[in-house]
Design a protein around this motif. Structure first.
Motif, PDB file in Angstrom:
ATOM      1  N   ILE A  64       0.856  -1.189   0.000  1.00  0.00           N
ATOM      2  CA  ILE A  64       0.000   0.000   0.000  1.00  0.00           C
ATOM      3  C   ILE A  64       0.894   1.241   0.000  1.00  0.00           C
ATOM      4  N   LEU A  65       0.781   2.030  -1.050  1.00  0.00           N
ATOM      5  CA  LEU A  65       1.632   3.215  -1.205  1.00  0.00           C
ATOM      6  C   LEU A  65       0.924   4.501  -0.802  1.00  0.00           C
ATOM      7  N   GLY A  66      -0.378   4.426  -0.642  1.00  0.00           N
ATOM      8  CA  GLY A  66      -1.124   5.614  -0.249  1.00  0.00           C
ATOM      9  C   GLY A  66      -2.618   5.348  -0.276  1.00  0.00           C
ATOM     10  N   GLY A  67      -3.373   6.243   0.343  1.00  0.00           N
ATOM     11  CA  GLY A  67      -4.821   6.125   0.333  1.00  0.00           C
ATOM     12  C   GLY A  67      -5.384   5.522   1.614  1.00  0.00           C
ATOM     13  N   LYS A  68      -6.706   5.461   1.685  1.00  0.00           N
ATOM     14  CA  LYS A  68      -7.406   4.918   2.843  1.00  0.00           C
ATOM     15  C   LYS A  68      -8.479   3.933   2.396  1.00  0.00           C
ATOM     16  N   VAL A  69      -8.740   2.943   3.247  1.00  0.00           N
ATOM     17  CA  VAL A  69      -9.817   1.983   2.994  1.00  0.00           C
ATOM     18  C   VAL A  69     -10.528   1.717   4.313  1.00  0.00           C
ATOM     19  N   THR A  70     -11.843   1.902   4.342  1.00  0.00           N
ATOM     20  CA  THR A  70     -12.635   1.531   5.511  1.00  0.00           C
ATOM     21  C   THR A  70     -13.586   0.398   5.135  1.00  0.00           C
ATOM     22  N   PHE A  71     -13.769  -0.510   6.078  1.00  0.00           N
ATOM     23  CA  PHE A  71     -14.649  -1.661   5.890  1.00  0.00           C
ATOM     24  C   PHE A  71     -15.588  -1.718   7.090  1.00  0.00           C
ATOM     25  N   ASN A  72     -16.883  -1.540   6.832  1.00  0.00           N
ATOM     26  CA  ASN A  72     -17.867  -1.434   7.912  1.00  0.00           C
ATOM     27  C   ASN A  72     -17.452  -0.359   8.921  1.00  0.00           C
ATOM     28  N   GLY A  73     -16.908   0.738   8.407  1.00  0.00           N
ATOM     29  CA  GLY A  73     -16.565   1.880   9.231  1.00  0.00           C
ATOM     30  C   GLY A  73     -15.222   1.811   9.925  1.00  0.00           C
ATOM     31  N   GLU A  74     -14.499   0.687   9.776  1.00  0.00           N
ATOM     32  CA  GLU A  74     -13.206   0.538  10.440  1.00  0.00           C
ATOM     33  C   GLU A  74     -12.071   0.569   9.414  1.00  0.00           C
ATOM     34  N   ASP A  75     -10.892   0.979   9.873  1.00  0.00           N
ATOM     35  CA  ASP A  75      -9.718   1.013   9.015  1.00  0.00           C
ATOM     36  C   ASP A  75      -9.344  -0.409   8.606  1.00  0.00           C
ATOM     37  N   LEU A  76      -9.438  -0.698   7.327  1.00  0.00           N
ATOM     38  CA  LEU A  76      -9.144  -2.055   6.853  1.00  0.00           C
ATOM     39  C   LEU A  76      -7.645  -2.298   6.724  1.00  0.00           C
ATOM     40  N   LEU A  77      -6.901  -1.290   6.334  1.00  0.00           N
ATOM     41  CA  LEU A  77      -5.489  -1.472   6.013  1.00  0.00           C
ATOM     42  C   LEU A  77      -4.643  -1.799   7.244  1.00  0.00           C
TER      43      LEU A  77
END
Length: 246
Positions: free
Chosen positions: A59-72
């Motif tokens: 992961i080089l950048g960005g954000k991902v949330t899954f069901n409101g939580e930080d997935l990464l």
């Protein structure tokens, strides 16, 4: 009000010091089916593996949330336990653990515990629905399975685990007409019974014929260049990706 399951914001992913995804944005709500299409090498599978946490994908950048939580911030096991599911384009063989034991263990890790009798009965019902020989329950996972049986085994896992988001990577790749129909029925059953979100990664449209598609996204050279409804699939079938590449 729509319940957001996955939000991908400006996600950049690299493999072996090469950036493959250049800032992907994507949002999926509960009950929605999204299709991700694009020419070979566009980065479609990279997105799936990166979301699942494959360590080969950086992961080089960005954000991902899954069901409101930080997935990464989660590892692969934690992502699976949280309700994320990925079916592989080429399912691997796992000697030493049977298909039945693998599914039961996976369910228990997700907090889905039941008696062995109840589990076996449910598994047999799902296998019958997918036209799978019940003896496969006691065979090592994917060992000696045909391509079609491997894909059916993955859809079997999908129906048993009931994830809140399923990412299907080229699920119909290499399957004959009958196997595609059976796999499609399994995915349709997931749509009906679980009402989870689906992200179907494909360059073929055979598996989509029986499914209700809400959104279609086109990925070219690591970027989502177009988003539309199911009518975009017909346009791609007729005209290909040339206009998107240009």
């Amino acid at each position: 009000m729509a319940q957001e399951i996955l939000n991908v914001s400006q996600l950049k992913v690299g493999v072996e010091d090469k950036e493959i995804l250049h800032g992907v944005d994507l949002s999926l709500n509960k009950g929605e089916t999204h299709v991700l299409m694009g020419p070979n090498g566009a980065g479609k599978s990279t997105l799936g593996y990166a979301l699942m946490g494959n360590p080969r994908y950086e992961i080089l950048g960005g954000k991902v949330t899954f069901n409101g939580e930080d997935l990464l911030s989660k590892n692969v096991a934690e992502r699976s336990q949280a309700g994320l599911f990925l079916s592989f384009q080429n399912p691997i063989e796992v000697p030493g653990i049977t298909l039945g034991n693998f599914i039961r263990s996976s369910m228990e890790q997700r907090g889905k515990k039941m008696t062995y009798f109840k589990f076996k009965k449910l598994l047999q019902e799902k296998m019958e629905f997918l036209q799978m020989d019940p003896s496969y329950m006691d065979r090592d996972l994917n060992v000696g399975f045909s391509g079609g049986e491997k894909k059916k085994a993955e859809i079997l896992q999908l129906l048993m685990l009931e994830p809140s988001l399923a990412i299907l990577d080229e699920t119909d790749s290499g399957l004959d007409v009958d196997a595609v129909k059976t796999v499609s029925l399994g995915v349709e059953e997931y749509q009906k019974t679980q009402n989870g979100a689906l992200l179907i990664i494909t360059h073929s449209t055979r598996i989509l014929e029986a499914l209700k598609v809400d959104y279609t996204h086109v990925l070219v050279n690591g970027n989502v260049v177009a988003t539309g409804d199911s009518a975009m699939i017909d346009d791609i079938n007729e005209n290909g990706f040339e206009r998107f590449i240009k």
